[in-house]
Motif scaffolding. Structure first.
Motif, PDB file in Angstrom:
ATOM      1  N   PRO A 198      30.313  86.034  35.591  1.00 10.66           N
ATOM      2  CA  PRO A 198      30.818  86.127  36.961  1.00 10.66           C
ATOM      3  C   PRO A 198      29.719  86.526  37.934  1.00 10.66           C
ATOM      4  CG  PRO A 198      32.356  87.129  35.450  1.00 10.66           C
ATOM      5  CD  PRO A 198      31.121  86.806  34.646  1.00 10.66           C
ATOM      6  N   GLY A 199      29.705  85.856  39.084  1.00 12.28           N
ATOM      7  CA  GLY A 199      28.663  86.064  40.065  1.00 12.28           C
ATOM      8  C   GLY A 199      27.459  85.173  39.898  1.00 12.28           C
TER       9      GLY A 199
ATOM     10  N   ARG B  72      31.173  79.076  48.694  1.00 11.39           N
ATOM     11  CA  ARG B  72      30.530  79.306  47.405  1.00 11.39           C
ATOM     12  C   ARG B  72      29.938  78.037  46.803  1.00 11.39           C
ATOM     13  NH1 ARG B  72      33.398  80.797  43.187  1.00 11.39           N
ATOM     14  NH2 ARG B  72      35.349  79.829  43.903  1.00 11.39           N
TER      15      ARG B  72
ATOM     16  N   ASP C  50      37.104  79.847  38.148  1.00 10.52           N
ATOM     17  CA  ASP C  50      36.389  78.585  38.251  1.00 10.52           C
ATOM     18  C   ASP C  50      36.248  77.890  36.903  1.00 10.52           C
ATOM     19  OD1 ASP C  50      35.880  78.820  41.069  1.00 10.52           O
ATOM     20  OD2 ASP C  50      34.226  80.185  40.616  1.00 10.52           O
TER      21      ASP C  50
ATOM     22  N   SER D 184      25.433  81.356  38.927  1.00 13.68           N
ATOM     23  CA  SER D 184      25.364  80.046  39.566  1.00 13.68           C
ATOM     24  C   SER D 184      25.112  78.953  38.542  1.00 13.68           C
ATOM     25  CB  SER D 184      24.241  80.005  40.607  1.00 13.68           C
ATOM     26  OG  SER D 184      24.464  80.923  41.656  1.00 13.68           O
TER      27      SER D 184
ATOM     28  N   ASN E 105      27.892  78.731  43.389  1.00 11.18           N
ATOM     29  CA  ASN E 105      27.400  80.096  43.460  1.00 11.18           C
ATOM     30  C   ASN E 105      28.566  81.074  43.414  1.00 11.18           C
ATOM     31  OD1 ASN E 105      24.732  79.121  43.856  1.00 11.18           O
ATOM     32  ND2 ASN E 105      25.057  79.019  46.077  1.00 11.18           N
ATOM     33  N   SER E 106      28.251  82.327  43.140  1.00 15.85           N
ATOM     34  CA  SER E 106      29.255  83.392  43.101  1.00 15.85           C
ATOM     35  C   SER E 106      30.446  82.994  42.248  1.00 15.85           C
ATOM     36  CB  SER E 106      29.704  83.751  44.524  1.00 15.85           C
ATOM     37  OG  SER E 106      28.613  84.178  45.310  1.00 15.85           O
ATOM     38  N   LEU E 107      30.169  82.507  41.065  1.00 15.35           N
ATOM     39  CA  LEU E 107      31.221  81.973  40.205  1.00 15.35           C
ATOM     40  C   LEU E 107      32.180  83.061  39.744  1.00 15.35           C
ATOM     41  CD1 LEU E 107      29.077  79.407  38.272  1.00 15.35           C
ATOM     42  CD2 LEU E 107      31.192  78.868  39.494  1.00 15.35           C
ATOM     43  N   LYS E 108      33.433  82.663  39.629  1.00 16.73           N
ATOM     44  CA  LYS E 108      34.523  83.541  39.233  1.00 16.73           C
ATOM     45  C   LYS E 108      35.163  83.019  37.948  1.00 16.73           C
ATOM     46  CE  LYS E 108      35.712  84.286  44.107  1.00 16.73           C
ATOM     47  NZ  LYS E 108      36.783  84.160  45.126  1.00 16.73           N
TER      48      LYS E 108
END
Length: 117
Positions: free
Chosen positions: A14-15, A67, A90, A17, A84-87
């Motif tokens: 998480p967070g 994002r 996603d 890219s 970016n800023s993957l959760k």
């Protein structure tokens, strides 16, 4: 004749890219809008991002705005999705689609993105 091949997926925290790529062949690439979809198990396929044939206009799902960035290089017949800023939400199989108004759609085989700590 037509083929779309995605690449760039993988496991990320998480967070983090990732940048996905979709290479097209067998079509006049600049005439096609390009789209990224994703689908998680048990969920419907979701349109994530779209870009017009000349790259002049883009659209994003609300869940990824700010994002993700879709772009294309028509000289390379390739569309990209910078994530970016993957959760964790996603996490999905990501698919590339080429579409033309009132014409056929072409789909790639997908690339898996997993966001987990």
């Amino acid at each position: 004749q037509m083929q779309l091949v995605e690449s760039g997926g993988g496991l990320v925290q998480p967070g983090g890219s990732l940048r996905l790529s979709c290479a097209a062949s067998g079509l006049v690439f600049g005439l096609y809008a390009m789209n990224w979809y994703r689908q998680a198990p048990g969920k419907e396929r979701e349109l994530v991002a779209s870009i017009t044939g000349d790259g002049g206009s883009t659209n994003y799902a609300d869940s990824v705005k700010g994002r993700f960035t879709i772009s294309r290089d028509n000289a390379k017949n390739t569309v990209y999705l910078q994530m970016n800023s993957l959760k964790p939400d996603d996490t999905a199989m990501y698919y590339c689609k080429a579409g033309i108004y009132r014409g056929p759609n072409y789909w790639g085989q997908g690339t898996q993105v997993t966001v987990s700590s």
